[in-house]
Design a protein around this motif. Sequence first.
Motif, PDB file in Angstrom:
ATOM      1  N   ILE A 201      17.218 -53.115 -70.413  1.00  0.00           N
ATOM      2  CA  ILE A 201      17.722 -53.657 -69.865  1.00  0.00           C
ATOM      3  C   ILE A 201      16.694 -53.536 -68.978  1.00  0.00           C
ATOM      4  CG2 ILE A 201      19.856 -54.927 -68.580  1.00  0.00           C
ATOM      5  CD1 ILE A 201      19.397 -55.510 -71.673  1.00  0.00           C
ATOM      6  N   GLU A 202      16.642 -54.583 -68.011  1.00  0.00           N
ATOM      7  CA  GLU A 202      15.976 -55.018 -66.344  1.00  0.00           C
ATOM      8  C   GLU A 202      17.086 -55.919 -65.565  1.00  0.00           C
ATOM      9  OE1 GLU A 202      11.544 -54.291 -66.341  1.00  0.00           O
ATOM     10  OE2 GLU A 202      12.160 -56.191 -66.042  1.00  0.00           O
ATOM     11  N   ARG A 203      17.834 -55.665 -64.235  1.00  0.00           N
ATOM     12  CA  ARG A 203      17.662 -57.128 -63.386  1.00  0.00           C
ATOM     13  C   ARG A 203      17.200 -56.590 -62.322  1.00  0.00           C
ATOM     14  NH1 ARG A 203      22.665 -53.567 -66.717  1.00  0.00           N
ATOM     15  NH2 ARG A 203      23.502 -55.095 -67.877  1.00  0.00           N
ATOM     16  N   PRO A 204      16.129 -57.272 -62.134  1.00  0.00           N
ATOM     17  CA  PRO A 204      15.815 -57.976 -60.777  1.00  0.00           C
ATOM     18  C   PRO A 204      16.543 -59.025 -60.380  1.00  0.00           C
ATOM     19  CG  PRO A 204      14.449 -58.479 -62.345  1.00  0.00           C
ATOM     20  CD  PRO A 204      15.494 -57.816 -62.836  1.00  0.00           C
ATOM     21  N   LEU A 205      16.382 -58.890 -58.403  1.00  0.00           N
ATOM     22  CA  LEU A 205      17.205 -59.991 -58.136  1.00  0.00           C
ATOM     23  C   LEU A 205      15.634 -61.147 -57.822  1.00  0.00           C
ATOM     24  CD1 LEU A 205      19.073 -58.868 -55.482  1.00  0.00           C
ATOM     25  CD2 LEU A 205      19.967 -60.008 -57.494  1.00  0.00           C
ATOM     26  N   VAL A 206      16.208 -61.902 -57.909  1.00  0.00           N
ATOM     27  CA  VAL A 206      15.300 -63.252 -58.357  1.00  0.00           C
ATOM     28  C   VAL A 206      15.747 -64.307 -57.306  1.00  0.00           C
ATOM     29  CG1 VAL A 206      13.457 -62.426 -59.633  1.00  0.00           C
ATOM     30  CG2 VAL A 206      15.699 -64.306 -60.148  1.00  0.00           C
ATOM     31  N   THR A 207      15.177 -65.416 -56.506  1.00  0.00           N
ATOM     32  CA  THR A 207      15.136 -66.728 -56.349  1.00  0.00           C
ATOM     33  C   THR A 207      15.594 -67.134 -57.191  1.00  0.00           C
ATOM     34  OG1 THR A 207      13.217 -67.929 -56.480  1.00  0.00           O
ATOM     35  CG2 THR A 207      13.607 -66.427 -54.464  1.00  0.00           C
ATOM     36  N   ILE A 208      16.081 -69.263 -56.970  1.00  0.00           N
ATOM     37  CA  ILE A 208      16.818 -69.776 -58.243  1.00  0.00           C
ATOM     38  C   ILE A 208      15.675 -70.146 -58.779  1.00  0.00           C
ATOM     39  CG2 ILE A 208      18.233 -71.632 -58.601  1.00  0.00           C
ATOM     40  CD1 ILE A 208      19.971 -70.531 -56.545  1.00  0.00           C
ATOM     41  N   PRO A 209      13.967 -70.856 -58.481  1.00  0.00           N
ATOM     42  CA  PRO A 209      13.274 -71.374 -59.038  1.00  0.00           C
ATOM     43  C   PRO A 209      12.756 -70.026 -60.023  1.00  0.00           C
ATOM     44  CG  PRO A 209      13.274 -71.905 -56.801  1.00  0.00           C
ATOM     45  CD  PRO A 209      14.380 -71.174 -56.564  1.00  0.00           C
ATOM     46  N   GLU A 210      12.691 -68.283 -59.339  1.00  0.00           N
ATOM     47  CA  GLU A 210      12.428 -67.912 -60.410  1.00  0.00           C
ATOM     48  C   GLU A 210      12.762 -67.810 -61.099  1.00  0.00           C
ATOM     49  OE1 GLU A 210       9.664 -65.410 -56.536  1.00  0.00           O
ATOM     50  OE2 GLU A 210      11.895 -64.842 -57.680  1.00  0.00           O
ATOM     51  N   PHE A 211      14.135 -67.685 -61.317  1.00  0.00           N
ATOM     52  CA  PHE A 211      14.836 -67.505 -62.336  1.00  0.00           C
ATOM     53  C   PHE A 211      14.638 -68.440 -63.754  1.00  0.00           C
ATOM     54  CE2 PHE A 211      18.992 -68.255 -64.986  1.00  0.00           C
ATOM     55  CZ  PHE A 211      18.961 -67.128 -65.407  1.00  0.00           C
ATOM     56  N   TRP A 212      14.634 -69.451 -63.194  1.00  0.00           N
ATOM     57  CA  TRP A 212      14.293 -71.066 -63.997  1.00  0.00           C
ATOM     58  C   TRP A 212      12.600 -71.122 -64.463  1.00  0.00           C
ATOM     59  CZ3 TRP A 212      18.434 -72.577 -67.128  1.00  0.00           C
ATOM     60  CH2 TRP A 212      19.189 -72.708 -66.300  1.00  0.00           C
ATOM     61  N   ASP A 213      12.827 -70.286 -64.152  1.00  0.00           N
ATOM     62  CA  ASP A 213      10.692 -69.800 -64.403  1.00  0.00           C
ATOM     63  C   ASP A 213      10.240 -69.370 -65.880  1.00  0.00           C
ATOM     64  OD1 ASP A 213       7.780 -69.334 -64.894  1.00  0.00           O
ATOM     65  OD2 ASP A 213       7.365 -69.502 -62.579  1.00  0.00           O
ATOM     66  N   GLU A 214      10.299 -69.964 -67.095  1.00  0.00           N
ATOM     67  CA  GLU A 214       9.922 -69.885 -67.968  1.00  0.00           C
ATOM     68  C   GLU A 214       9.539 -68.564 -68.343  1.00  0.00           C
ATOM     69  OE1 GLU A 214      12.127 -70.080 -70.803  1.00  0.00           O
ATOM     70  OE2 GLU A 214      12.997 -72.056 -69.770  1.00  0.00           O
ATOM     71  N   ARG A 215       8.398 -68.098 -67.889  1.00  0.00           N
ATOM     72  CA  ARG A 215       7.629 -66.701 -67.601  1.00  0.00           C
ATOM     73  C   ARG A 215       8.830 -65.524 -67.865  1.00  0.00           C
ATOM     74  NH1 ARG A 215       2.783 -68.914 -64.073  1.00  0.00           N
ATOM     75  NH2 ARG A 215       4.505 -70.434 -62.901  1.00  0.00           N
ATOM     76  N   ASN A 216       9.594 -65.962 -66.762  1.00  0.00           N
ATOM     77  CA  ASN A 216      10.019 -64.804 -66.086  1.00  0.00           C
ATOM     78  C   ASN A 216      11.175 -64.291 -67.623  1.00  0.00           C
ATOM     79  OD1 ASN A 216       8.812 -64.339 -63.675  1.00  0.00           O
ATOM     80  ND2 ASN A 216      10.467 -66.096 -62.727  1.00  0.00           N
ATOM     81  N   ASN A 217      11.280 -64.906 -68.175  1.00  0.00           N
ATOM     82  CA  ASN A 217      12.440 -64.602 -69.337  1.00  0.00           C
ATOM     83  C   ASN A 217      13.679 -64.339 -68.588  1.00  0.00           C
ATOM     84  OD1 ASN A 217      13.354 -64.564 -72.252  1.00  0.00           O
ATOM     85  ND2 ASN A 217      12.410 -62.544 -72.149  1.00  0.00           N
ATOM     86  N   CYS A 218      13.727 -65.229 -67.688  1.00  0.00           N
ATOM     87  CA  CYS A 218      15.127 -64.468 -66.853  1.00  0.00           C
ATOM     88  C   CYS A 218      16.769 -65.264 -68.435  1.00  0.00           C
ATOM     89  CB  CYS A 218      15.701 -64.687 -65.858  1.00  0.00           C
ATOM     90  SG  CYS A 218      15.075 -64.255 -64.829  1.00  0.00           S
ATOM     91  N   SER A 219      17.607 -64.314 -67.559  1.00  0.00           N
ATOM     92  CA  SER A 219      19.144 -64.682 -68.354  1.00  0.00           C
ATOM     93  C   SER A 219      20.292 -64.124 -67.556  1.00  0.00           C
ATOM     94  CB  SER A 219      19.784 -64.222 -69.811  1.00  0.00           C
ATOM     95  OG  SER A 219      18.710 -65.690 -70.854  1.00  0.00           O
ATOM     96  N   HIS A 220      21.737 -64.618 -67.888  1.00  0.00           N
ATOM     97  CA  HIS A 220      23.070 -64.393 -67.511  1.00  0.00           C
ATOM     98  C   HIS A 220      23.479 -63.779 -68.629  1.00  0.00           C
ATOM     99  CE1 HIS A 220      22.880 -66.866 -63.364  1.00  0.00           C
ATOM    100  NE2 HIS A 220      22.112 -68.307 -64.421  1.00  0.00           N
ATOM    101  N   PHE A 221      23.418 -62.381 -68.377  1.00  0.00           N
ATOM    102  CA  PHE A 221      23.902 -61.569 -69.811  1.00  0.00           C
ATOM    103  C   PHE A 221      25.461 -61.302 -69.223  1.00  0.00           C
ATOM    104  CE2 PHE A 221      20.377 -58.977 -70.617  1.00  0.00           C
ATOM    105  CZ  PHE A 221      19.696 -60.001 -71.454  1.00  0.00           C
ATOM    106  N   MET A 222      26.246 -61.877 -70.463  1.00  0.00           N
ATOM    107  CA  MET A 222      27.936 -61.667 -69.774  1.00  0.00           C
ATOM    108  C   MET A 222      28.150 -61.526 -71.165  1.00  0.00           C
ATOM    109  SD  MET A 222      28.853 -65.376 -67.999  1.00  0.00           S
ATOM    110  CE  MET A 222      27.779 -66.215 -65.975  1.00  0.00           C
ATOM    111  N   ASN A 223      27.620 -60.857 -72.025  1.00  0.00           N
ATOM    112  CA  ASN A 223      27.716 -60.400 -73.081  1.00  0.00           C
ATOM    113  C   ASN A 223      29.375 -59.084 -73.138  1.00  0.00           C
ATOM    114  OD1 ASN A 223      24.934 -61.099 -72.996  1.00  0.00           O
ATOM    115  ND2 ASN A 223      25.467 -61.240 -75.183  1.00  0.00           N
ATOM    116  N   LYS A 224      29.772 -58.933 -72.523  1.00  0.00           N
ATOM    117  CA  LYS A 224      30.506 -57.550 -72.113  1.00  0.00           C
ATOM    118  C   LYS A 224      31.331 -58.155 -71.622  1.00  0.00           C
ATOM    119  CE  LYS A 224      28.416 -53.418 -70.694  1.00  0.00           C
ATOM    120  NZ  LYS A 224      27.501 -52.982 -70.177  1.00  0.00           N
ATOM    121  N   ASN A 225      31.814 -59.600 -71.091  1.00  0.00           N
ATOM    122  CA  ASN A 225      33.120 -60.429 -70.806  1.00  0.00           C
ATOM    123  C   ASN A 225      33.186 -60.765 -70.923  1.00  0.00           C
ATOM    124  OD1 ASN A 225      31.692 -60.704 -68.725  1.00  0.00           O
ATOM    125  ND2 ASN A 225      32.144 -59.284 -67.506  1.00  0.00           N
ATOM    126  N   VAL A 226      32.851 -61.885 -71.827  1.00  0.00           N
ATOM    127  CA  VAL A 226      32.848 -63.677 -72.236  1.00  0.00           C
ATOM    128  C   VAL A 226      32.747 -62.655 -73.291  1.00  0.00           C
ATOM    129  CG1 VAL A 226      32.483 -65.700 -71.773  1.00  0.00           C
ATOM    130  CG2 VAL A 226      32.170 -64.161 -69.981  1.00  0.00           C
TER     131      VAL A 226
END
Length: 425
Positions: A74-99
């Motif tokens: 698992i990687e968790r770099p910080l990015v700006t919001i536009p970078e997060f939504w860029d599909e090439r970055n393959n970002c998600s919000h992982f909440m599997n442990k507590n939701v």
Amino acid sequence: MKTHKHHQLFTLCMILGLVYIVRDTKLTSTPSDVLRDDGGGGALIATNATTESKDALITCDRKVATLQTNTFRIERPLVTIPEFWDERNNCSHFMNKNVIFFHVGKAGGGTVKKTLGENKLSVSMSHPKPKIKYIDRLKHDQASLIINVRDPVDRFASAFHWRLLLLCSPNDTRRQPEEGDKAFESPREFCYNIKRQEKILREKYKSSPSVLGEALCEESGKQEEAAKEASKIGHSLQLVQWLDFLVEPELIAEVTENGIRDFMALPLEKQEGNDSPLFEQHLDQLSLSLLEQRYGRDVATRIIESTPETVGASEQKKEKWEHSSVQFNNSTKPPPLTKLGECCLSRHLEKDYRLIQSMLGDVDEEGVLIEPLGNAHPVIGNACKWGSDEQQKLCRADLRSILTRRAVYLDHSEGTCSEVVSRMQ
């Protein structure tokens, strides 16, 4: 001299290591700040940025393949919001442990799953029945539980028709899958050849949930047998069975003080006077609420507002609430139930209605429509205590709408269903 060479070698290694990290991260633009992990699997923290800034940094959770061991890390770099939504970055919000999302069948759960995916919210999901590992987590960990809720009678009728669709009929031209869930995924092409079940639904109950419902009447003499056969219909697992660990006293005792934190209901209900359910509003509020827990309201709102237009297209939203079987039928509604079938099904599913009444909690100003379940876990009463004030009001109104429609059948002082129905005519 030797010390100087060691210093040069150390510096070179540090540079090469940094180059490798940047190359391996593969962001489409340079990360906006120095990162550090908070150690808890949650958001990373920017050392020189605040969430109030215009270019707030958020966590880009993602899995990266490790070539050596054929696994993922698992990687968790910080990015700006536009970078997060860029599909090439393959970002998600992982909440599997507590939701955890309990996907109740025939109640809009496919739409919930799709919406969470579109908003890149990754949570643990359980379908078509609750998984023991998630129940254990809810008993002992500070996890949040999301569950979709639909009128129990409507849901049962929908499950009946859906199961009928999947079963091969006599002279059926569809193929029978050799393995897997092909009939579930492509019912136009495949069907399940389960002759005994098909015969029960098509011949014994005339392809009608009303006929099965009437057999469930206490005065029918067929109630016990009909109840057993009703329980074998796919997606017919009752709400009290999904939530037995919050309903049954001996199981409630196993829930620790550090157990379930939040209980969030998503009602799929078309209130009287509305053209369609307001399910979309519940889903929008759910995404916002989950993000707010991690980033706060301002940043969470900005993330949602920055969602790509393809995700929020109006045509997609128009019919998203409809359950999965709609695309294979001419209408979102099954054929109308007979009044007697409706009454007897309501009584058969009475505990589910009492559970829905319990979800309204003790603060329901409009009074009690039916008797709530006794001794349910207190968290059940928080089902609508999440999201904005408007969301909480809508959630309670939807649950009350479900109860109002069936309350007349659940008053046993009015006699048997046959007696109740006869007075209606």
